[in-house]
Every structure is written in C-alpha cells, then in structure tokens.
Design a protein around this motif. Structure first.
Motif, PDB file in Angstrom:
ATOM      1  N   ALA A  62       0.805  -1.222   0.000  1.00  0.00           N
ATOM      2  CA  ALA A  62       0.000   0.000   0.000  1.00  0.00           C
ATOM      3  C   ALA A  62       0.838   1.271   0.000  1.00  0.00           C
ATOM      4  O   ALA A  62       0.285   2.365  -0.078  1.00  0.00           O
ATOM      5  CB  ALA A  62      -0.919   0.008   1.208  1.00  0.00           C
ATOM      6  N   ARG A  83      -8.327  -0.099  -1.367  1.00  0.00           N
ATOM      7  CA  ARG A  83      -8.551  -0.539  -2.738  1.00  0.00           C
ATOM      8  C   ARG A  83      -8.156  -2.011  -2.894  1.00  0.00           C
ATOM      9  O   ARG A  83      -8.871  -2.797  -3.514  1.00  0.00           O
ATOM     10  CB  ARG A  83      -7.746   0.335  -3.713  1.00  0.00           C
ATOM     11  N   ASN A 113      -4.857   3.120  -0.782  1.00  0.00           N
ATOM     12  CA  ASN A 113      -4.329   1.973  -1.536  1.00  0.00           C
ATOM     13  C   ASN A 113      -4.730   0.667  -0.867  1.00  0.00           C
ATOM     14  O   ASN A 113      -5.097  -0.308  -1.523  1.00  0.00           O
ATOM     15  CB  ASN A 113      -2.804   2.021  -1.596  1.00  0.00           C
TER      16      ASN A 113
END
Lengths: 319, 340
Positions: free
Chosen positions: A70, A79, A76
């Motif tokens: 990440a 996601r 991040n």
C-alpha cells in the motif's frame, strides 16, 4: 534528442510511483486456500523481513498468496482489500496503515463472508466482530521487558534518558508506558529526559547529542527502536565516551544492525519485536477458513537478547 | 546605526529570536555556551547546532538563488535521499568513498538538470515541476536501496558528515559554499542578473539577460547543494535511509530563506539572512531537546516561535513600529524600508 531523453525519464519516474498494483488472478476453487494480504509498505528492514516471512510461510503451507503493497497509504490498502473481496479470496489479512476508517470496507468483507485477520497493527473500531483476530506484538510488554532487565541489572542510582519513537505512534506510546511501569517499583531508577527521536538514526543521534550536552550524569539510554539506539552510539562516541560501558544502551526491535552492535558490546540489551509472524499467520488462516473460533488477540512469539545471546543468534538471523 | 534603524533592519527580529533562544538554553543549562577542545576537535552544544544545521544551511543557500528567480525547489529532500542512497549502495557493494561521492553528486546534477529543464525550457510552474521529483525521487531512492537502510563502515565517507578539522567538516563545507556564492554573485553582476530574472524574466530577456540559462543553472546548483547535504546526512549516521533522510528538509530550507528576508515573489535575496534563518531553525530544534519541551508540545513550541518571528518581521508590523516612533519630519521613511 533532449526531448526523447526527457520522455524516457518521465516514463521511468511514472513507473517508480505507480507500482503496487493488485494481483489480478481470481481465486481458484481447486481446494487450495487463497489469502489476500495488504501490506503497509516497505519502509524498514523490519517490514521487509515481515513481508518475506509471510511470502515464504504461504509457499510452505501451500496457500495461494495475493500480495499488495500500500506504500503507506490507506486508500491503496482499502482498494486492494476491495479487490480481494471481488476476487472472493478465502481469507483477507492486512497490517492497517492507520488505526481508524476501516469500518466500511471491513463490513463489505463481512457481507461477502470473508474472514479478516489483522497483523502487526490494531484498528480502532467499536465493532470487534469485523475481524477474526489480531496477530501482533504486545508493545507494552516489550517496554516492560526492557524495564525489568534494567531493574535486575542495576545497583545504585541510575539515570535514564529515553529516545521515544515518533510522537503519537502506538509503539512509542506503549513502549514508554511499559518501561515506566516496570521501573516504577525501583526508587533508584529515574528517567531524567525523554524526547522524540522519530525512530530514525539521525533523530536518535541529534537528540542524544543534546542530552549529552545538557546532562552530565547519564547512565542508561532506552531507545524505542534499534535505529535510534545506533544513532545514540555515534553521539556517545563523539562525546568521547564508550557506548555500552560508560553509558549502557537498551533498545527494542532486534534488526540485524542492532544485533551486530549488541554482539560487539555497544548495546547492552535488546528486546525483540518479531516480524517473522508468517507461520503463525498461516496457521490462523487455515483455522479461520475452516470456520474454527480463534481468540481475538494473539501475541507473536518474542524473546530478548543479551550480548552473549546475540553473538550466538547472529549467524542464523534472517534479517 | 541608530536604534530606530536597527529595529527596522530585516534581520533584527530573526537575530533577536536567535539570541533569545540561546539565552533560554543558557538559563536552563549554564554550561550551554561552553565549548571545549577534545581530541583536537571542538565539542559543545554550539558546535552541534552548527553541524546539525549544516545540511539545512547548504540546501537553503541553493534554495535562496532558486527563490530569487521567483522559483521554488520542493525536490531537495528527495534529491538528498537519492545522494545518500547512491553513495551508500556503492560503498556497500565494495566501491570506494571517492567514487561514491562523485556518482552521487553526478546523479544530483542530472536531477537538477531535469528540474531546470522542466522549469526553464518547458515553462512548467516551479512548484509543480519540482513536485514531480519530490514524490518520485523518494521512490527512486528506495529502488536504489531496495527499501532497506544501507549501513556502511567507511572512515573516509564518515568524515563528510561527522569529521572534524577543528571545526566540523560539514560546517566548513556549508560556510565555504555560502561565502563562495556570496562572492560570486555579489562580487560580480551575476546576483543582479538572478534578481532581474526574478523580477521579470521576459523583460530581462529583452534586455539581453540569458534568463533561461540563469534559471537552469540555479536549479542545477540547488540539486548539487541538496546532493552534498544528502551526503552529510547519510555520512553523519553511516547509513542511507531512503524513507527518512532529508524528509521535510525542503520546508526547513524554504523557511530559513523566508526568515532571512528573501521574498518568495523573487527579485531579491539575502544570503546573510539565509544563514541567520538556518541557525534559528536548528537552534530551535536543539532547544526543544535541551530544555526538555515535552515531545507532544514540541511542534507547537516551534510553530509559536516561527510565527512570532514572521509576524514581527512583516511589513505591516514594522510599519506599526515606524508609525509609533515617527517623531521626525520624514514620513516616507517607513515605506522605503518595507520596500527595500
């Protein structure tokens, strides 16, 4: 020509910033377990060892590992967790970058019926049904271990200076608390100064230089990680003193550079903060995938090192 | 100089802050100002302040020239990290310290060329152009070190950041560059040309000044300064830490430049001011450690001092001082000073 060089450089730079893409394979249903792991980043030697341990343990356990990095950013990480949910992996594990803001994505995982394991860092959420278990170090206990060693190994008045980790970081708060708790019983041991050394060598060195100039009665340095302790060693040496002899040093972590300094007698005691939790994690993955109940808080197995123990342990040290 | 003029001098308040911090330290620790000779090198708090402030000062010197052209370089921290990463990786793989330094500085010159190219040739706004390298550069440094902290053990390399020739070598290098730049730019017309580009690049061009070359050069110089500073930072602790080396140093450098009275709008600069600014910032940091400000209050303490200096320095405040003391028959005086 100049333009082409510039374009090439731009592409290289873009590539540098844009790594960390998620794995794209879907989870196979051929009986092997799939684990989606969202790592914090690769910010330190400790973290790299942590990543390698997880990758190696997954391979040994025959678990299909989907891994993402990440780069220290929560968005991040969210996601990649979402993409693991879409891939319908069997178990999701991650080291949360920050403590808050996970409820929504973890609820999505819960609805998709995918168990979640936290590693290394905890989250701050009122609903602890969002994850199965938290596998990580007990930072308070690490502080206590450091304090207890000092209590056992000092006679007479002992002045301690403390190099704290980044202000507000969980390990810094907990390691300070545990240490204070352990030495509070001893009337001889006194923490005379404590400052933020930011978990870095430069920070540790700079703070230690200032301590050495403003206090001439320092007996012990307690650093919240090895790197700050290594910085302090440089400062102590520059002041014409012998690190490990004139001023004793206690640190936490036990990364390789710290262990080497310990074996050479420049550090006196290191409390381990073990990144090698891969095997324990894989066992947990198998258990939660099979639907077994596990306890909410599992501590990583950790030890401590004296100078002799470090010398013995160094040859087999993985990180 | 009469007291009134002294009070209005643009460096009065920064120097006052510096003196105040030193007094504060001496009160809390009477031996603060003591300097002793130990193994042929000077040792003491003041020496530590100079040595730890050397990288910031060096970067701030480069930054001063960039800002004088109405630019800004946000990438210096990342460039410093790259310099340390390149040098330590080279040494760790068996290379010599001298080659490592040359390689690192070469890389930094290239990065400076890149910044200068974006700004002077492509005409991208400096803050955006250098932001590219600020974010990507740290990633590049991590690629070089493979995400690890690279520890080196090379006595020669260690001299750059921690070595002494009576005074710390890092301090000698930074002050040397400062004096060199002062002589070069103030002893010749170069400084005026830099300022003219900062006032109006187009008008300067029409007047026959090579704006593009000057802008390009200051970015390369800033990159080089950042590179040397990065070597100091990494050599000081014998390690390259791609994540943390030079982190936020661009902000410290910009702050030092601004405290020193150089305008972010470009067109004028003061190297003496930059020196004072860098000293104020480093003394502030050392003060926090020495007098024992609680770590969770440290940032507030620093912010209060910086705000106080900036407020006292602002044109409006000096006008207030000017108006209050305006007894004589020269009403235009205060405006003159604010414009200077």
């Amino acid at each position: 020509m100049k333009k082409y060089t510039a374009a090439a450089a731009a592409i290289v730079l873009a590539a540098v910033t844009a790594c960390g893409a998620d794995g794209s394979d879907g989870a196979g249903d051929d009986g092997t377990l799939t684990l989606g792991f969202a790592q914090v980043g690769a910010e330190s030697g400790w973290r790299t060892a942590n990543t390698e341990s997880i990758q190696q343990a997954a391979e040994e356990a025959g678990i299909d590992l989907q891994f993402s990095d990440a780069q220290q950013k929560q968005e991040n990480q969210i996601r990649s967790i979402r993409s693991y949910i879409q891939q319908d992996v069997d178990v999701i594990a991650f080291s949360p970058v920050v403590e808050t803001g996970w409820d929504a994505v973890l609820l999505e995982a819960q609805r998709a019926d995918i168990p979640v394991i936290l590693t290394d860092r905890a989250i701050d959420s009122e609903d602890d049904s969002l994850y199965e278990t938290f596998l990580g170090s007990d930072f308070v206990e690490e502080g206590r271990k450091a304090g207890r060693w000092l209590v056992d190994n000092s006679d007479g008045p002992t002045n301690v200076v403390e190099l704290q980790g980044t202000t507000g970081a969980a390990p810094a708060i907990d390691r300070k608390e545990g240490f204070e708790e352990a030495v509070s019983g001893s009337s001889d041991i006194e923490v005379i100064a404590t400052q933020d050394g930011d978990f870095t060598r430069s920070g540790g060195k700079e703070v230690m230089e200032a301590f050495l100039n403003s206090h001439d009665d320092i007996d012990v340095v307690y650093a919240h990680n090895d790197d700050m302790g290594l910085g302090a060693i440089e400062a102590i040496r520059a002041a014409g003193l012998e690190p490990g002899e004139d001023i004793r040093i206690i640190t936490v972590d036990a990364v390789r550079a710290g262990m080497e300094a310990l074996a050479e007698g420049e550090i006196n005691f290191i409390v381990e903060c073990n990144p090698l939790l891969g095997e324990q994690l894989m066992e947990l993955v198998e258990q939660v995938a099979a639907g077994e109940e596990v306890t909410k808080r599992i501590e990583v197995e950790e030890t401590t090192f004296t100078q002799e123990e470090a010398e013995a342990a160094l040859p087999d040290r993985q990180y | 100089m009469r007291p009134r003029q002294l009070l209005r001098h643009h460096l009065f308040w920064p120097i006052a802050a510096l003196v105040l911090l030193l007094v504060l330290n001496t009160v809390s620790n009477p031996s603060f100002l003591e300097i002793r000779l130990q193994n042929g090198q000077l040792y003491g708090s003041l020496v530590d302040i100079l040595r730890n402030g050397a990288p910031t000062l060096l970067i701030a010197v480069g930054m001063t020239l960039v800002i004088a052209t109405r630019g800004i370089d946000l990438s210096v921290g990342a460039v410093a990290a790259i310099a340390g990463a390149v040098a330590c990786t080279w040494i760790a793989s068996g290379g010599s310290a001298a080659t490592a330094v040359l390689l690192a500085l070469g890389a930094c010159v290239l990065l400076g060329l890149w910044n200068g190219f974006l700004v002077s040739v492509l005409g991208i706004q400096p803050i955006i152009a250098t932001l590219v390298l600020m974010t990507a550069g740290r990633g590049a440094a991590m690629l070089v070190t493979e995400g690890q902290i690279i520890t080196v053990d090379d006595p020669l390399y260690h001299q750059i950041g921690a070595g002494f020739l009576v005074l710390p070598i890092a301090v000698l290098v930074s002050l040397g560059v400062l004096v060199g730049v002062a002589l070069l730019t103030r002893g010749t017309a170069l400084g005026m040309l830099v300022e003219s580009v900062g006032v109006n690049p187009r008008a300067s061009l029409l007047a026959g000044v090579r704006s593009r070359t000057i802008i390009w050069t200051v970015y390369v110089f800033a990159g080089l300064c950042a590179g040397v500073a990065g070597l100091m930072i990494s050599s000081n602790v014998n390690a390259a830490d791609a994540n943390n080396a030079g982190l936020w140093i661009e902000m410290d450098a910009i702050l030092a430049v601004v405290i020193g009275g150089t305008s972010l709008a470009g067109g004028r600069y003061s190297l003496a001011g930059t020196l004072v600014g860098a000293l104020v910032i480093q003394t502030l940091t050392t003060t926090v450690y020495s007098i024992g400000v609680a770590p969770n209050a440290a940032l507030v303490f620093k912010a209060v001092v910086v705000i106080a200096v900036c407020l006292l320095q602002s044109p409006r405040t000096s006008q207030v001082f000017g108006v209050r003391r305006k007894a004589g028959p020269r009403p235009s005086r205060s405006e003159e000073v604010t414009a200077a």
